[in-house]
Design a protein around this motif. Structure first.
Motif, PDB file in Angstrom:
ATOM      1  N   GLY B  54       0.812  -1.219   0.000  1.00 20.96           N
ATOM      2  CA  GLY B  54       0.000   0.000   0.000  1.00 20.96           C
ATOM      3  C   GLY B  54       0.842   1.264   0.000  1.00 20.96           C
ATOM      4  N   LYS B  55       2.148   1.105  -0.283  1.00 20.47           N
ATOM      5  CA  LYS B  55       3.025   2.275  -0.299  1.00 20.47           C
ATOM      6  C   LYS B  55       3.427   2.604  -1.733  1.00 20.47           C
ATOM      7  CE  LYS B  55       5.495   2.758   4.039  1.00 20.47           C
ATOM      8  NZ  LYS B  55       5.835   1.621   4.889  1.00 20.47           N
ATOM      9  N   ILE B  56       3.719   3.875  -1.952  1.00 19.56           N
ATOM     10  CA  ILE B  56       4.263   4.261  -3.255  1.00 19.56           C
ATOM     11  C   ILE B  56       5.764   3.972  -3.223  1.00 19.56           C
ATOM     12  CG2 ILE B  56       4.752   6.213  -4.771  1.00 19.56           C
ATOM     13  CD1 ILE B  56       2.080   7.016  -4.663  1.00 19.56           C
ATOM     14  N   GLU B  57       6.238   3.237  -4.230  1.00 25.19           N
ATOM     15  CA  GLU B  57       7.649   2.855  -4.253  1.00 25.19           C
ATOM     16  C   GLU B  57       8.292   3.314  -5.552  1.00 25.19           C
ATOM     17  OE1 GLU B  57       7.944  -1.323  -3.705  1.00 25.19           O
ATOM     18  OE2 GLU B  57       7.127  -1.275  -1.669  1.00 25.19           O
ATOM     19  N   GLY B  58       9.643   3.293  -5.549  1.00 24.73           N
ATOM     20  CA  GLY B  58      10.348   3.621  -6.770  1.00 24.73           C
ATOM     21  C   GLY B  58      11.405   4.699  -6.527  1.00 24.73           C
ATOM     22  N   LEU B  59      12.227   4.894  -7.543  1.00 26.00           N
ATOM     23  CA  LEU B  59      13.321   5.861  -7.447  1.00 26.00           C
ATOM     24  C   LEU B  59      12.782   7.268  -7.214  1.00 26.00           C
ATOM     25  CD1 LEU B  59      16.621   5.819  -8.845  1.00 26.00           C
ATOM     26  CD2 LEU B  59      15.374   7.546 -10.066  1.00 26.00           C
ATOM     27  N   ASP B  60      11.758   7.642  -7.966  1.00 22.12           N
ATOM     28  CA  ASP B  60      11.178   8.978  -7.806  1.00 22.12           C
ATOM     29  C   ASP B  60      10.585   9.150  -6.416  1.00 22.12           C
ATOM     30  OD1 ASP B  60      11.809  10.024 -10.282  1.00 22.12           O
ATOM     31  OD2 ASP B  60      10.002   9.256 -11.239  1.00 22.12           O
ATOM     32  N   MET B 297      19.065  12.572   5.287  1.00 21.81           N
ATOM     33  CA  MET B 297      18.695  11.889   4.039  1.00 21.81           C
ATOM     34  C   MET B 297      19.304  10.490   3.996  1.00 21.81           C
ATOM     35  SD  MET B 297      18.727  14.410   0.754  1.00 21.81           S
ATOM     36  CE  MET B 297      20.406  14.938   0.861  1.00 21.81           C
ATOM     37  N   ILE B 298      20.629  10.418   4.284  1.00 22.70           N
ATOM     38  CA  ILE B 298      21.331   9.137   4.199  1.00 22.70           C
ATOM     39  C   ILE B 298      20.722   8.150   5.203  1.00 22.70           C
ATOM     40  CG2 ILE B 298      23.595   8.000   4.321  1.00 22.70           C
ATOM     41  CD1 ILE B 298      23.542  10.141   2.201  1.00 22.70           C
ATOM     42  N   LYS B 299      20.387   8.668   6.409  1.00 22.83           N
ATOM     43  CA  LYS B 299      19.867   7.790   7.449  1.00 22.83           C
ATOM     44  C   LYS B 299      18.561   7.129   6.990  1.00 22.83           C
ATOM     45  CE  LYS B 299      18.378   9.449  11.403  1.00 22.83           C
ATOM     46  NZ  LYS B 299      18.637  10.527  12.374  1.00 22.83           N
ATOM     47  N   SER B 300      17.700   7.894   6.341  1.00 21.82           N
ATOM     48  CA  SER B 300      16.384   7.328   6.034  1.00 21.82           C
ATOM     49  C   SER B 300      16.276   6.659   4.661  1.00 21.82           C
ATOM     50  CB  SER B 300      15.303   8.405   6.181  1.00 21.82           C
ATOM     51  OG  SER B 300      15.760   9.614   5.642  1.00 21.82           O
ATOM     52  N   VAL B 301      16.930   7.191   3.633  1.00 22.21           N
ATOM     53  CA  VAL B 301      16.794   6.542   2.318  1.00 22.21           C
ATOM     54  C   VAL B 301      18.117   6.043   1.735  1.00 22.21           C
ATOM     55  CG1 VAL B 301      14.678   7.722   1.606  1.00 22.21           C
ATOM     56  CG2 VAL B 301      16.886   8.733   1.097  1.00 22.21           C
ATOM     57  N   GLY B 302      19.246   6.438   2.327  1.00 24.03           N
ATOM     58  CA  GLY B 302      20.529   5.985   1.805  1.00 24.03           C
ATOM     59  C   GLY B 302      21.039   6.892   0.697  1.00 24.03           C
ATOM     60  N   ASP B 309      19.760   0.745  -6.269  1.00 28.00           N
ATOM     61  CA  ASP B 309      19.696  -0.711  -6.082  1.00 28.00           C
ATOM     62  C   ASP B 309      18.355  -1.176  -5.554  1.00 28.00           C
ATOM     63  OD1 ASP B 309      22.028  -1.471  -7.094  1.00 28.00           O
ATOM     64  OD2 ASP B 309      23.117  -1.673  -5.197  1.00 28.00           O
ATOM     65  N   ARG B 310      17.788  -0.392  -4.651  1.00 20.43           N
ATOM     66  CA  ARG B 310      16.511  -0.783  -4.049  1.00 20.43           C
ATOM     67  C   ARG B 310      15.409  -0.836  -5.108  1.00 20.43           C
ATOM     68  NH1 ARG B 310      15.430   3.542  -0.574  1.00 20.43           N
ATOM     69  NH2 ARG B 310      17.288   2.859   0.518  1.00 20.43           N
ATOM     70  N   ASN B 311      15.468   0.074  -6.069  1.00 21.79           N
ATOM     71  CA  ASN B 311      14.350   0.193  -7.015  1.00 21.79           C
ATOM     72  C   ASN B 311      14.613  -0.367  -8.406  1.00 21.79           C
ATOM     73  OD1 ASN B 311      12.515   1.724  -5.257  1.00 21.79           O
ATOM     74  ND2 ASN B 311      14.160   3.237  -5.326  1.00 21.79           N
ATOM     75  N   THR B 316      15.474  -6.617  -8.225  1.00 18.43           N
ATOM     76  CA  THR B 316      14.107  -6.212  -8.597  1.00 18.43           C
ATOM     77  C   THR B 316      13.733  -6.815  -9.955  1.00 18.43           C
ATOM     78  OG1 THR B 316      14.880  -4.276  -9.807  1.00 18.43           O
ATOM     79  CG2 THR B 316      14.455  -3.973  -7.467  1.00 18.43           C
ATOM     80  N   PRO B 317      12.437  -6.907 -10.258  1.00 14.44           N
ATOM     81  CA  PRO B 317      12.033  -7.400 -11.587  1.00 14.44           C
ATOM     82  C   PRO B 317      12.337  -6.396 -12.700  1.00 14.44           C
ATOM     83  CG  PRO B 317      10.107  -7.068 -10.166  1.00 14.44           C
ATOM     84  CD  PRO B 317      11.296  -6.684  -9.370  1.00 14.44           C
ATOM     85  N   TYR B 318      12.717  -5.187 -12.318  1.00 13.68           N
ATOM     86  CA  TYR B 318      12.907  -4.131 -13.332  1.00 13.68           C
ATOM     87  C   TYR B 318      14.374  -3.813 -13.516  1.00 13.68           C
ATOM     88  CZ  TYR B 318       8.559  -3.720 -10.835  1.00 13.68           C
ATOM     89  OH  TYR B 318       7.412  -4.005 -10.175  1.00 13.68           O
ATOM     90  N   PHE B 319      15.227  -4.802 -13.336  1.00 13.04           N
ATOM     91  CA  PHE B 319      16.664  -4.574 -13.299  1.00 13.04           C
ATOM     92  C   PHE B 319      17.160  -3.813 -14.530  1.00 13.04           C
ATOM     93  CE2 PHE B 319      20.959  -6.583 -14.143  1.00 13.04           C
ATOM     94  CZ  PHE B 319      21.628  -5.633 -13.407  1.00 13.04           C
TER      95      PHE B 319
END
Lengths: 397, 342
Positions: B54-60, B297-302, B309-311, B316-319
């Motif tokens: 239920g969360k919005i995910e992705g690089l953006d 910023m680094i603490k919460s999202v890196g 890498d996370r997104n 990920t399926p979208y490598f």
């Protein structure tokens, strides 16, 4: 007018003039205030935009479009001639919008004609004495009116039109008609360049005579016109017939030649016709039921059959009653064509989106599109009102 | 009808006024205590709604969170506003959102006519083509006479027109759909012989389909699509905070400061790192945010590498591989580069 006359009755002429003048002044004042408000708003918006560094101008319309449309015709100048040709990326943004408008009108006008015919039939069907016909029509109307049009459009496109055979296995009917996922291809008319003025003139005569033959009353004039038509046709063949048939040929990705109806246009037209027909059916049904029962009884007592009664007694009266409601339907239908973007049909709204995105001129585009749809609605309304005045003229009811 | 139009216009005018009344968006955001961030919800890998969480995910989306962490000190203080390709600029101009990260290509007309300012590039993409493997098409050169489809609101339409002209194709048709979902549907049902959009989106839709092997992404890249976030024009104060917050994510990757090793890097004795992380005499104050804005910023999202890498990483399926592309760190031959922080 009549109310005014009653109001000014029994007062002195001077006072009457004063009263009329004060009314005019009041109305003029209201108009001036409204206009001032609109102008003030426009200036304010423009200033606010300027503060944000956004300029408001229509200069971009003359720029080269640089994008393609899958269909659409534009008017362009070739020397001193105006010619209709397919839209290409080298045309201007304005021509792109015109091509979009052309596509919108193409769908809207065909849909207006088709939904009126089909809707009338369904409306009569709803009152049929046959249980099956009555309930089929009822089911259709209910299904269509209780689901969103957008979903219907997507359904017709993905579930019906795109389920036809793939392009490389196109179904070939009657030697000329090709139906495939790449579109429906009809044999097209081709104009031979070699045709001279004489043959064109004769062809025009053929059409004019045939049209007059349909419109004019009186048997003698009709016969004469028919003779003219046939003679002119024979003459054209002798001089060199300017039109030929162009049969479509299947290719790797679709078909070539002929006259094609794209899947997008087919689906959008189907969706809008079916949707509007349901509404037209209800309008027609309501009108038929609103006629006094005596009309049916009277015509039955004259020995007219039910179909006869419908054709000669009921429908002519219904036609007069339903015109204003039909006008509303036609206006909604025309605005509905803007949903074409969902299935990739390049209607006016779709093209506006592309132009805005390419040029960054969104606000100007919105203004143009809004005014265009407004004008279209007015034109439809005015034409139906004219027809209405004609059929419901003085002494008609 | 006329009255309602009038009201809409009046509202639009009013909103233009209210949003231009304050000096900078930065103050508004700090006062509000939450960042309104515009993002897509249908672009896997960039901004999409994960139906499981239920969360919005992705690089953006992660960039939105990073900016909230930088400005407000808490990555959770984001209010995601979904924007479409068409509405993303208007949402910003009317003050609905403070910043937009929505896989948007930098184009001159967007800074000249639309009235926005772009932030630094956070992803390098290119326009590509995807066909059904069954069609046997191996290269864009074979597409003469094909129907190529794309979406509206991207830069692809102009790219395609130029492509057809350059190749001298005679009968290629271009169809424009409303969104990627309808576009992919049209490719699936063979209405389109090829679909064309940014390669990242092609990879995402291919990865999400039932049988990814049924689809082939052609090797050619038709055009450059550098993605960047953007803010409203003529607000340098706001733009500069976000601009340097973006650079900071790159710099953190270059100096190998990650969310995992942040605690020990805060004790780093390099004066540069201390200044960068706001341990001592940080940059934040002059930007109008707190000195430890990079650290939060680094603490919460890196750092940028972690976000990537996370997104879009191999798990990920979208490598989308970074190696050998402009998305690699500049030290590894890529284009991801921050100006110096000293």
């Amino acid at each position: 007018m009549t109310t005014q006359i009653a109001e000014y009755h029994g007062i002195t002429p001077v006072r009457r003039r004063l009263r009329i003048a004060s009314r005019w002044l009041l109305q003029a004042a209201i108009v001036i205030v409204a206009a001032a408000l609109v102008i003030w708003l426009g200036v304010a918006v423009r200033e606010a935009l300027a503060r944000k560094g956004i300029q408001f101008s229509f200069g971009y319309l003359g720029n080269v479009a640089n994008f393609s449309l899958s269909e659409g015709l534009v008017l362009s100048r070739e020397g001193s001639w105006l010619v209709l040709e397919g839209f290409s990326p080298s045309h201007s943004n304005l021509q792109a919008l015109l091509a979009g408008l052309w596509n919108s009108l193409k769908v809207a006008l065909s849909a207006i004609v088709l939904c009126t015919m089909f809707g009338t039939l369904v409306g009569i069907g709803r009152l049929s004495t046959n249980w099956l016909v009555r309930n089929l029509c009822f089911g259709l109307v209910e299904c269509v009116r209780n689901t969103p049009l957008l979903i219907q459009i997507v359904f017709w496109y993905f579930a019906v039109v795109l389920r036809s055979p793939p392009a490389n296995a196109a179904a070939n009917w009657f030697g000329g008609l090709l139906a495939s996922r790449a579109g429906v291809f009809f044999p097209g008319l081709v104009i031979h360049d070699s045709a001279g003025f004489a043959s064109w003139g004769l062809l025009a005569t053929v059409f004019a005579a045939a049209a007059a033959c349909v419109v004019l009353r009186g048997r003698r004039s009709r016969l004469i016109l028919l003779a003219v038509t046939i003679l002119a046709l024979i003459a054209t063949v002798i001089v060199g017939f300017p039109l030929g048939l162009d049969l479509p040929v299947a290719t790797r990705f679709g078909a070539r030649g002929g006259f094609a109806l794209s899947p997008e246009m087919t689906a959008l037209l189907l969706a809008i016709v079916v949707n509007s027909s349901a509404y037209v059916a209800e309008i027609v049904r309501g009108a038929i039921e609103s006629l006094p029962k005596g009309q049916w009884e009277a015509s039955a007592s004259l020995g007219l059959s039910r179909p006869h009664t419908l054709r000669d007694i009921i429908l002519p009266q219904v036609f007069r009653i339903v015109l204003p409601s039909l006008a509303n339907r036609y206006i909604s239908l025309t605005k509905d064509t803007s949903l074409g973007i969902a299935i990739g049909f390049p209607d006016l709204f779709n093209v506006y989106g592309t132009v805005s995105n390419q040029t960054g001129r969104n606000l100007e585009g919105v203004v143009i599109v809004m005014l265009t749809y407004l004008t279209l609605s007015w034109i439809i309304s005015a034409s139906v009102n004219a027809v209405n005045a004609h059929v419901n003229g003085r002494g008609m009811r | 009808m006329a009255r309602s139009k009038f009201l809409v216009a009046a509202l639009a005018a009013a909103s233009l006024w209210t949003s231009s009344a304050s000096a900078t968006v930065l103050d508004n955001v700090k006062q509000r205590g939450v960042l309104n961030c515009g993002t897509d919800n249908t672009a896997p890998g960039f901004g999409y709604l994960n139906t499981r969480t239920g969360k919005i995910e992705g690089l953006d989306a992660d960039f939105c969170r990073a900016m909230a962490a930088a400005v407000l000190g808490d990555a959770g203080k984001v209010n995601f506003v979904v924007v479409t390709d068409k509405s993303r600029f208007n949402a910003l101009q009317t003050g609905q959102v403070d910043v937009v990260f929505a896989h948007t290509t930098i184009k001159p007309v967007r800074e000249s006519a639309v009235g926005i300012d772009f932030l630094p590039i956070n992803f390098y993409d290119g326009t590509g083509m995807m066909v059904k493997s069954a069609s046997g098409v191996k290269s864009v050169a074979e597409l003469d006479g094909a129907t190529v489809c794309t979406t509206q609101g991207s830069g692809t339409e102009a790219t395609l027109a130029a492509f057809v002209r350059q190749r001298g194709f005679k009968t290629t048709k271009v169809l424009t759909f409303e969104n990627l979902e309808k576009l992919f549907g049209a490719l699936q049902s063979d209405r389109c012989n090829a679909m064309s959009t940014d390669k990242s989106a092609l990879a995402a839709w291919r990865g999400n389909s039932a049988k990814p092997d049924d689809y082939t992404i052609l090797p050619e890249t038709l055009n450059k699509s550098p993605f960047a976030g953007f803010v409203v024009a003529n607000d340098s104060r706001w733009r500069n905070v976000l601009r340097w917050a973006t650079f900071a994510l790159f710099q953190a990757e270059e100096w190998d400061i990650t969310s995992a090793n942040l605690a020990e890097r805060l004790k780093d004795d390099s004066a540069f790192v201390q200044k960068f992380l706001g341990v001592k005499d940080g940059f934040g104050k002059d930007f109008g945010v707190s000195d430890d804005f990079v650290a939060s910023m680094i603490k919460s999202v890196g750092n940028y590498g972690e976000i990537y890498d996370r997104n879009l990483g191999p798990k990920t399926p979208y490598f989308i591989d970074r190696v050998g592309t402009p998305n690699a760190m500049w030290t590894k031959g890529g284009a991801e580069y921050s100006p110096p922080w000293n």
